[in-house]
Design a protein around this motif. Structure first.
Motif, PDB file in Angstrom:
ATOM      1  N   ASN A   1      -1.632   7.260   0.278  1.00 52.16           N
ATOM      2  CA  ASN A   1      -2.775   7.505  -0.030  1.00 52.16           C
ATOM      3  C   ASN A   1      -3.281   6.528   0.241  1.00 52.16           C
ATOM      4  OD1 ASN A   1      -1.605  10.210  -0.372  1.00 52.16           O
ATOM      5  ND2 ASN A   1      -1.718   9.630  -3.053  1.00 52.16           N
ATOM      6  N   LYS A   2      -3.100   4.660  -0.615  1.00 51.07           N
ATOM      7  CA  LYS A   2      -3.985   3.702   0.108  1.00 51.07           C
ATOM      8  C   LYS A   2      -4.311   3.852   1.272  1.00 51.07           C
ATOM      9  CE  LYS A   2      -5.714   0.062  -0.843  1.00 51.07           C
ATOM     10  NZ  LYS A   2      -6.882  -0.574  -1.209  1.00 51.07           N
TER      11      LYS A   2
ATOM     12  N   GLN B   1      -6.992   6.034   2.496  1.00 56.90           N
ATOM     13  CA  GLN B   1      -7.907   5.897   1.992  1.00 56.90           C
ATOM     14  C   GLN B   1      -9.043   4.372   2.495  1.00 56.90           C
ATOM     15  OE1 GLN B   1      -8.171   4.623  -1.639  1.00 56.90           O
ATOM     16  NE2 GLN B   1     -10.089   4.116  -1.680  1.00 56.90           N
ATOM     17  N   GLU B   2      -8.266   3.759   3.043  1.00 57.63           N
ATOM     18  CA  GLU B   2      -8.039   2.350   4.177  1.00 57.63           C
ATOM     19  C   GLU B   2      -8.672   3.072   5.540  1.00 57.63           C
ATOM     20  OE1 GLU B   2      -9.127  -0.557   2.507  1.00 57.63           O
ATOM     21  OE2 GLU B   2      -8.677  -0.433   0.934  1.00 57.63           O
TER      22      GLU B   2
ATOM     23  N   TRP C   1       1.416  -1.479   0.547  1.00 54.45           N
ATOM     24  CA  TRP C   1       0.281   0.136   0.017  1.00 54.45           C
ATOM     25  C   TRP C   1       1.125   1.363  -0.342  1.00 54.45           C
ATOM     26  CZ3 TRP C   1      -4.657  -0.851   4.149  1.00 54.45           C
ATOM     27  CH2 TRP C   1      -5.483  -1.364   3.994  1.00 54.45           C
TER      28      TRP C   1
END
Length: 68
Positions: A15-16, A19-20, A12
């Motif tokens: 940013n990922k 987001q999560e 990841w």
């Protein structure tokens, strides 16, 4: 294992993970860089990692977090 190490193992980006976890990219970067974060931020990160790995990761298992 540090937050960065967990994140990289999942493949990841910052940013990922943000987001999560429902957080800003800056909040995740701050956590990775040892800046003091709120308990709720730490929990959101641990919950996102737990979903990513498919098993429970406790906040205390994430090395290097500085929780207010």
């Amino acid at each position: 294992m540090t937050l960065r190490e967990y994140r990289i193992q999942l493949g990841w980006s910052l940013n990922k993970l943000a987001q999560e976890a429902g957080l800003s990219r800056k909040a995740v970067a701050n956590a990775e860089n040892g800046i003091i974060i709120r308990a709720g931020t730490a929990k959101a990160l641990a919950d996102a990692l737990s979903r990513g790995f498919g098993y429970q990761i406790n906040v205390l298992a994430i090395e290097g977090l500085h929780i207010q």
